[in-house]
Write a protein that holds these residues in place. Sequence first.
Motif, PDB file in Angstrom:
ATOM      1  N   GLU A 161       0.805  -1.224   0.000  1.00  0.00           N
ATOM      2  CA  GLU A 161       0.000   0.000   0.000  1.00  0.00           C
ATOM      3  C   GLU A 161       0.838   1.274   0.000  1.00  0.00           C
ATOM      4  O   GLU A 161       0.415   2.298  -0.519  1.00  0.00           O
ATOM      5  CB  GLU A 161      -0.938   0.004   1.209  1.00  0.00           C
ATOM      6  CG  GLU A 161      -2.054  -1.032   1.110  1.00  0.00           C
ATOM      7  CD  GLU A 161      -3.048  -0.908   2.249  1.00  0.00           C
ATOM      8  OE1 GLU A 161      -2.859   0.023   3.085  1.00  0.00           O
ATOM      9  OE2 GLU A 161      -3.978  -1.713   2.308  1.00  0.00           O
ATOM     10  N   PHE A 164       4.484   3.502  -4.668  1.00  0.00           N
ATOM     11  CA  PHE A 164       3.959   4.219  -5.826  1.00  0.00           C
ATOM     12  C   PHE A 164       4.798   3.878  -7.060  1.00  0.00           C
ATOM     13  O   PHE A 164       5.959   3.467  -6.944  1.00  0.00           O
ATOM     14  CB  PHE A 164       3.970   5.727  -5.576  1.00  0.00           C
ATOM     15  CG  PHE A 164       3.124   6.146  -4.412  1.00  0.00           C
ATOM     16  CD1 PHE A 164       1.800   6.527  -4.597  1.00  0.00           C
ATOM     17  CD2 PHE A 164       3.640   6.144  -3.117  1.00  0.00           C
ATOM     18  CE1 PHE A 164       1.016   6.906  -3.529  1.00  0.00           C
ATOM     19  CE2 PHE A 164       2.860   6.525  -2.040  1.00  0.00           C
ATOM     20  CZ  PHE A 164       1.539   6.908  -2.234  1.00  0.00           C
ATOM     21  N   LYS A 217      -3.666   2.147 -14.136  1.00  0.00           N
ATOM     22  CA  LYS A 217      -4.168   2.003 -12.779  1.00  0.00           C
ATOM     23  C   LYS A 217      -5.598   1.474 -12.792  1.00  0.00           C
ATOM     24  O   LYS A 217      -6.462   1.981 -13.509  1.00  0.00           O
ATOM     25  CB  LYS A 217      -4.118   3.354 -12.063  1.00  0.00           C
ATOM     26  CG  LYS A 217      -4.536   3.302 -10.599  1.00  0.00           C
ATOM     27  CD  LYS A 217      -4.346   4.672  -9.946  1.00  0.00           C
ATOM     28  CE  LYS A 217      -4.733   4.633  -8.464  1.00  0.00           C
ATOM     29  NZ  LYS A 217      -4.539   5.957  -7.827  1.00  0.00           N
ATOM     30  N   GLU A 219      -7.054   0.292  -9.472  1.00  0.00           N
ATOM     31  CA  GLU A 219      -7.399   0.880  -8.180  1.00  0.00           C
ATOM     32  C   GLU A 219      -6.106   1.013  -7.405  1.00  0.00           C
ATOM     33  O   GLU A 219      -5.037   0.654  -7.899  1.00  0.00           O
ATOM     34  CB  GLU A 219      -8.415   0.010  -7.431  1.00  0.00           C
ATOM     35  CG  GLU A 219      -7.955  -1.424  -7.188  1.00  0.00           C
ATOM     36  CD  GLU A 219      -9.024  -2.279  -6.543  1.00  0.00           C
ATOM     37  OE1 GLU A 219      -8.784  -2.721  -5.404  1.00  0.00           O
ATOM     38  OE2 GLU A 219     -10.078  -2.495  -7.176  1.00  0.00           O
ATOM     39  N   ARG A 220      -6.155   1.568  -6.215  1.00  0.00           N
ATOM     40  CA  ARG A 220      -4.943   1.812  -5.424  1.00  0.00           C
ATOM     41  C   ARG A 220      -4.123   0.527  -5.284  1.00  0.00           C
ATOM     42  O   ARG A 220      -4.619  -0.495  -4.820  1.00  0.00           O
ATOM     43  CB  ARG A 220      -5.330   2.337  -4.031  1.00  0.00           C
ATOM     44  CG  ARG A 220      -4.132   2.613  -3.122  1.00  0.00           C
ATOM     45  CD  ARG A 220      -3.393   3.882  -3.576  1.00  0.00           C
ATOM     46  NE  ARG A 220      -2.264   4.160  -2.689  1.00  0.00           N
ATOM     47  CZ  ARG A 220      -1.025   3.805  -2.969  1.00  0.00           C
ATOM     48  NH1 ARG A 220      -0.750   3.160  -4.081  1.00  0.00           N
ATOM     49  NH2 ARG A 220      -0.039   4.107  -2.149  1.00  0.00           N
ATOM     50  N   ASN A 221      -2.864   0.572  -5.783  1.00  0.00           N
ATOM     51  CA  ASN A 221      -1.923  -0.540  -5.689  1.00  0.00           C
ATOM     52  C   ASN A 221      -2.333  -1.777  -6.481  1.00  0.00           C
ATOM     53  O   ASN A 221      -1.824  -2.874  -6.250  1.00  0.00           O
ATOM     54  CB  ASN A 221      -1.663  -0.934  -4.225  1.00  0.00           C
ATOM     55  CG  ASN A 221      -1.106   0.208  -3.414  1.00  0.00           C
ATOM     56  OD1 ASN A 221      -1.831   0.812  -2.627  1.00  0.00           O
ATOM     57  ND2 ASN A 221       0.154   0.543  -3.619  1.00  0.00           N
ATOM     58  N   TYR A 223      -2.716  -2.677 -10.613  1.00  0.00           N
ATOM     59  CA  TYR A 223      -2.496  -2.106 -11.939  1.00  0.00           C
ATOM     60  C   TYR A 223      -2.528  -3.206 -13.000  1.00  0.00           C
ATOM     61  O   TYR A 223      -2.206  -4.372 -12.728  1.00  0.00           O
ATOM     62  CB  TYR A 223      -1.128  -1.410 -12.011  1.00  0.00           C
ATOM     63  CG  TYR A 223      -1.048  -0.137 -11.209  1.00  0.00           C
ATOM     64  CD1 TYR A 223      -1.116   1.106 -11.832  1.00  0.00           C
ATOM     65  CD2 TYR A 223      -0.897  -0.165  -9.826  1.00  0.00           C
ATOM     66  CE1 TYR A 223      -1.033   2.280 -11.095  1.00  0.00           C
ATOM     67  CE2 TYR A 223      -0.826   0.989  -9.082  1.00  0.00           C
ATOM     68  CZ  TYR A 223      -0.892   2.219  -9.722  1.00  0.00           C
ATOM     69  OH  TYR A 223      -0.822   3.379  -8.990  1.00  0.00           O
TER      70      TYR A 223
END
Length: 706
Positions: A161, A164, A217, A219-221, A223
């Motif tokens: 999490e 980046f 992307k 969603e968050r984390n 891909y």
Amino acid sequence: MSGLGINNLESIKFPVQTYTDTDGEEHEIDLKVRTSDTAEYKFENRSNTIQTFFKSNLCGYSPVKVETGDAFFEWTPLGAGFQDELGNEQWMGRVENCEAQVVRENTVLYKNVMGDIDEEFQVLSGKLKHNTVLNSLPVYDQSLPGSDIRFVVEGKIDFSENVFVFSEGYTLVDKLETSEEVQFIDTEGATTFTLPSPVAYEISGSESDVCKYTVTKIERNLYSLKISLSYAWLRDKNRNYPVAIDPTLVGIDNPPGMSGRVKRLAFSNNSKYLAIATLNENKPYVYEINRDTHTLKELPKPTGGYERGDQCVLFSSDDNYLLIGGTYKLTVYRFDTLTGGYTTIIPQPNVSTFDGTVRDIAFSEDFSYLAVSHNYTIRTYKFDSASGILSKQNVLNTPYYPLKMGFSKNNKFLLTKQSDYTLRTYNFNDGILSNVTAAFNGQFYDFDFSADFDYLAVGLNVAPWFSVYKFDSDLGMSGPPINPKVQPNLTVRKIHFSRKTQNIVIAQYNQWSTYQRILIYRFDKKTGEIGQQVTLDNTTKLPPTNLNTEPLDLVFSPDGVYLGYTQDSDAANSLFLYRFFYEPENNIFFKDEKTSDYYSDNNGNTLMLLDFGQIVAGQTSLPVKVLVENLNDFPVKNLQIELINPSTDYTVEISKSDNPFIPETNLLYSNPLNNLDRVPIYFRIVTTEKSTSGGMFEVRAKCSKI
């Protein structure tokens, strides 16, 4: 004759690769994949700077996971297909059920995940190398409206999490497309993983092509990751399958040491540095050789690492510059005394863009010109040793890919080995190549000039497997081939003269054989004869002869002290560096005629003993022949041979002939001896009935310079 371990290739120590376990203890890295002790995974490797886990079936969520410290990275392959420049897609299908199998100790294979496509994962030092293996050309039905078709492999990546995605200095927001490295950086600015520039390459060939990442992307984390490459490259009629599409995951705390699949190597001209080009990471490494301990230490890299350099490396004459070549790249770096490495890139405004692989680079004899082989062309440039700038570009088209190049003496010819296994010689005049002066058809794998350019050694795909030709600086190759009396067993893929042209080293290979890879033959540069094969000391650690370990490069350091060899292997032991055995020079020496070994070195240290075996008291031994050879660069006269025998138990006699044997205690040769001239001496031992033991005696030689 008694040897003292004189024909020993002493292995050079590489940096030891270590990892730290959960208890804080340091261990040497072990890349072996073992059965996992967790319920979720079938196989694992925890004895590395990264920990790698594999599920039993690839058709599921996150079947492959990599951990380093608190960070993790998971990969879920989805499928493969085609895409045009308009964004239209056509999918061949999705990943099917397939079981994990360990096919080599560091390699997990999911076979036939979709048609004739395999997913292969190799555990390397600090890395997980992922190959999507195309065993044959994927079939495209021409249904997409666009004309620029790319083959695409797709999957999903999931990671920690606090991490980046970055590339080319920018943070990914929604989507990025790049052929450069992708970095995964945590909230504290530390890089946890990288995906080096993607490449596709022939597993059993020499061709490669740059691929492209498309990261989107979800969603968050989480891909989507697509790796694509030109379908035109895949369907080229000369393409050699299988082809691997290679996105390698690298843990940032990658340990020091050697990368697998070392394609080429080069020594600096002062023999202080060693540079290697790697296929696994597509980038070079540079090491300093410690002459006292015979170990290697990696030099500092440029900020952000080197540019692509997966094919060739070369140093300038003064070692101020390092040139590296690879797919779409030729880059020049200058040595920086502040960093202690080749860290300053030199822009090249006079060099046109390369649209394919730079396969080889070669300096002219005086280092004033550089030849660059690229696709079906050879470019030549004027090289400015003060600035590192290339200028005066000239281009010559060739009928086949030039795979290796070498300039002759006085820069008159450029010799090339091309992809049709033919040697072609081109005229070279003031930076311009012109018409072929000679083309030697046949199955030529490699070539090398002797240090004085008087001989050319060639490796062959047919018996006698290698030959030597005389080479005239004005006429080129001349005369019939000189062949070995005792032939190797296999095709000779690599060949090299030792620096003093007293030995020829070959690397023999075919993919089904496990014969010894490296063989060494004596060479007599006075007569041009290839002598017997050297029997290496049994302490020599030779390269493993596993199947499919094709020789890739074989090079001597300019001072002749080190021999470097590399063979195709993803294991850590794909590069081998040896301290070569002694070759005499600049003196007169005693030499064994049968083995061509020398009895002493330049400093008078004993390398061999003259052994007469057992002699019965009262008898005289048979004569033993020894040669005295002039290895000075000038002629000598008044050669005197003197015996020093402290024993009273036996008498040592010497003679200029064995039949008749005319015993003397000293010999004088009034005739001059030119460079490489030899005269024979015959020794025998005379005992009496009262002789009780053997002993040692000395023989000394002296002469005058003419």
